[in-house]
Design an enzyme around this catalytic site. Structure first.
Site, PDB file in Angstrom:
ATOM      1  N   GLU A 158       0.835  -1.212   0.000  1.00  0.00           N
ATOM      2  CA  GLU A 158       0.000   0.000   0.000  1.00  0.00           C
ATOM      3  C   GLU A 158       0.871   1.264   0.000  1.00  0.00           C
ATOM      4  O   GLU A 158       0.650   2.197   0.766  1.00  0.00           O
ATOM      5  CB  GLU A 158      -0.961   0.003   1.189  1.00  0.00           C
ATOM      6  CG  GLU A 158      -2.060  -1.024   1.073  1.00  0.00           C
ATOM      7  CD  GLU A 158      -3.172  -0.852   2.100  1.00  0.00           C
ATOM      8  OE1 GLU A 158      -4.328  -1.162   1.773  1.00  0.00           O
ATOM      9  OE2 GLU A 158      -2.887  -0.396   3.218  1.00  0.00           O
ATOM     10  N   GLU A 234      -6.763  -7.485  -0.551  1.00  0.00           N
ATOM     11  CA  GLU A 234      -7.238  -7.507   0.829  1.00  0.00           C
ATOM     12  C   GLU A 234      -8.729  -7.217   0.809  1.00  0.00           C
ATOM     13  O   GLU A 234      -9.144  -6.059   0.693  1.00  0.00           O
ATOM     14  CB  GLU A 234      -6.526  -6.453   1.698  1.00  0.00           C
ATOM     15  CG  GLU A 234      -5.102  -6.777   2.060  1.00  0.00           C
ATOM     16  CD  GLU A 234      -4.519  -5.771   3.051  1.00  0.00           C
ATOM     17  OE1 GLU A 234      -5.308  -5.040   3.708  1.00  0.00           O
ATOM     18  OE2 GLU A 234      -3.276  -5.705   3.166  1.00  0.00           O
TER      19      GLU A 234
END
Length: 586
Positions: A158, A234
């Site tokens: 991320e 995710e």
């Protein structure tokens, strides 16, 4: 050629169409004797892949070292996954977030105050290169190119939420390639244009993260990446908890409906978390946006498998969804594991903490040293100096404390300071000049997300009383690695005031999972047979600590509790169910 490749709209495994149905489970949050059980339950839910982060700070606690045993025996975990017929996705960072202490970055690296984390700073990239120089030879036999289960490896984590140093991302990518990772590499970012733009690399598969608004988020990924597989790396089905907050849960039917929508698009998925596990010991992280908020010991995450590995409502709901889209094994869904009968434990031996620690060797400094300067990664430090004046006055801690401190004058506790409340001052009454000031500081967990990763712990600046700076400090780390070394004496009758270790024994006929409840206790740490269960705190939401069955033994077992405050109890209880606190449904 890598085993896993991409087409214009999907994945191919060894040239055949393959949809990734993955679940996240972190080997380092699960007792190694339970790995095989958790992996089997992943397959039985219908998953064909499992995913895990790699915690750099634990695999390499010191420069030039590599730890691959016990909870960190990743090669063994990979072998077990392959034996269960599961593929594996690895996410080695460098940064992992994961609600893990310092986001997985090693404390020895963070000790350099000038280092620019997660950038092309050669101090950072060089340290990561040194780590993977040691790590990847040990993992190479488990890559798919060598017949192993690992089919994909993530580049950073991320990154678009943190920075935009594309050269740094290219370095991480190249570092993996140069050290023999032939498998598919990918990036993972939140599903908005800014994050995807900053966190991705041309020619490298981009994936995204979300927990709802399936069509909207996949559309954002497709707008950024016109061709290739759609994957939610995710798919958030629950959430983590902070001390003082609620226990976050998500309705199983709601999560299953979104999983159904996701799979109906043909996309691949990694369920976060399939099984959360536990932040044993001092491994939990923290967030710091407007205030510092440490994460609790449990990482249950309201996952498909509970913290103790039992199928929860989502397990059965997801199994039904997966059966409609890909099929599931014909074997029945697993049943909950047996639990230890309810057992009371009398803690009948006590060792006061402060006298014990005062007898240990000290580091002497003019001004108080941070835990980082003392070379401490976690735990507690007892600071000590003398007060030159008597009377009432303001005790000022410039910069506050990291992260929570008990303040004592001549052995009497006069107050608590918390980073969470931005505390820096305490009004105290000093009985005489030369009185002893002691400050017991607790590291509550390193920040794991955002710009405050690596924030120092301990006393964070000069300390003054009535405007006079205090000098001549002693610092003594509190030994918590081996509770067997604590000098226990007979228990003192009545309630216990002040920090102390407490010890008791209990009998077990057949070891099984159990949960430690400490009603009447306030805050501290707990160990069973020397195994560090983690932090408890009556602030909640968590009111029990998970005790894995492999920690117990037939016959006599030992419980040790470090209580930082007073306790009205001399007894603990092992229960047959978890209490993670009042629920907040999202």
């Amino acid at each position: 050629m890598p085993a896993l490749t991409t087409s214009t709209d999907g994945f191919l495994l060894h040239g055949e169409p393959f949809r990734i149905l993955s679940g996240a489970m972190h080997y380092f949050r699960i007792h190694p004797d339970q790995w095989a059980d958790r992996l089997r339950k992943a397959r039985l839910m219908g998953l064909n892949t499992v995913e895990t982060y790699l915690p750099w700070n634990h695999h390499q606690p010191e420069p030039g070292t590599l730890v691959l045993d016990g909870f960190l025996d990743l090669p063994r975990w990979l072998r077990l996954a392959q034996e269960e017929g599961l593929q594996v996705i690895l996410r080695p960072g460098p940064f992992i977030c994961a609600e893990w202490d310092d986001g997985g970055l090693p404390s020895w690296l963070l000790a350099d105050p000038d280092i620019r984390l997660r950038t092309s700073d050669p101090r950072f990239t060089g340290a990561f290169d040194g780590y993977v120089d040691l790590l990847l030879p040990a993992l190479r036999p488990y890559l798919a190119a060598h017949g192993g289960p690992v089919i994909a490896v993530q580049v950073e984590n991320e990154y678009g939420a943190y920075g935009d140093d594309t050269a740094y991302l290219k370095h991480v990518h190249q570092s993996l390639r140069e050290r023999g990772v032939e498998e598919l590499l990918f990036t993972c970012d939140q599903a908005n244009p800014e994050h995807l733009s900053a966190g991705t690399l041309p020619g490298t598969l981009a994936t995204t993260t979300f927990g709802s608004r399936v069509e909207e988020n996949l559309a954002a990924l497709r707008a950024h990446q016109p061709e290739g597989p759609l994957m939610c790396a995710e798919f958030w089905i629950g959430w983590f908890d902070h001390w003082g907050g609620p226990h976050h849960v998500r309705d199983a039917a709601d999560a299953a409906a979104d999983l159904d929508r996701l799979l109906a698009t043909g996309a691949s998925v990694n369920i976060y978390m399939f099984h959360g596990g536990t932040n044993f010991g001092f491994t939990n992280g923290a967030n710091h946006k407007h205030a510092y908020t440490p994460t609790i010991t449990s990482y249950d995450y309201d996952a498909a498998l509970t913290e103790s590995g039992d199928p929860g409502p989502k397990y059965h709901a997801f199994r039904e969804v997966i059966a409609r889209h890909a099929g599931v094994p014909e074997e029945p869904a697993p049943a909950p594991a047996p639990k230890l009968p309810v057992t009371d434990v009398d803690l009948d031996h006590r060792a006061p903490l402060l006298p014990y620690v005062r007898g240990l060797a000290a580091v002497r400094t003019g001004h108080p040293a941070t835990m980082n300067e003392l070379g401490l990664r976690s735990g507690y430090v007892l600071y000590r100096t003398t007060l030159p004046n008597s009377g009432e006055g303001l005790l000022h801690f410039a910069g506050g404390v990291g992260d929570r401190a008990l303040v004592f004058v001549d052995g009497a506790c006069l107050g608590v300071l918390e980073r969470e409340r931005h505390d820096e001052t305490l009004v105290v009454r000093v009985p005489h000049a030369g009185a002893v000031l002691e400050v017991l500081v607790e590291n509550m967990g390193g920040v794991n997300y955002g710009p405050r990763i690596g924030a120092p712990k301990g006393l964070l600046g000069p300390v003054s009383f009535q405007g006079t700076a205090l000098e001549g400090w002693e610092a003594r780390p509190v030994p918590v690695d081996d509770p067997a070394a604590v000098p226990f004496g007979a228990y003192e009758t009545g309630p216990s005031a002040g920090p102390a270790f407490h010890r008791g024994t209990f009998e077990v006929v057949t070891p099984a999972d159990t949960f430690l409840a400490l009603p009447g206790w306030t805050k501290g740490q707990a160990w069973v047979n020397g195994f560090h269960l983690g932090r408890y705190w009556n602030r909640g939401p968590q009111h029990t600590l998970y005790v894995p069955a492999p920690v117990l033994r037939q016959g006599s077992n030992e419980l040790v509790v470090l209580e930082l405050h007073a306790t009205t109890a001399t007894r603990a209880r092992l229960t047959d169910s978890a209490d993670l606190g009042p629920e907040n449904t999202w």
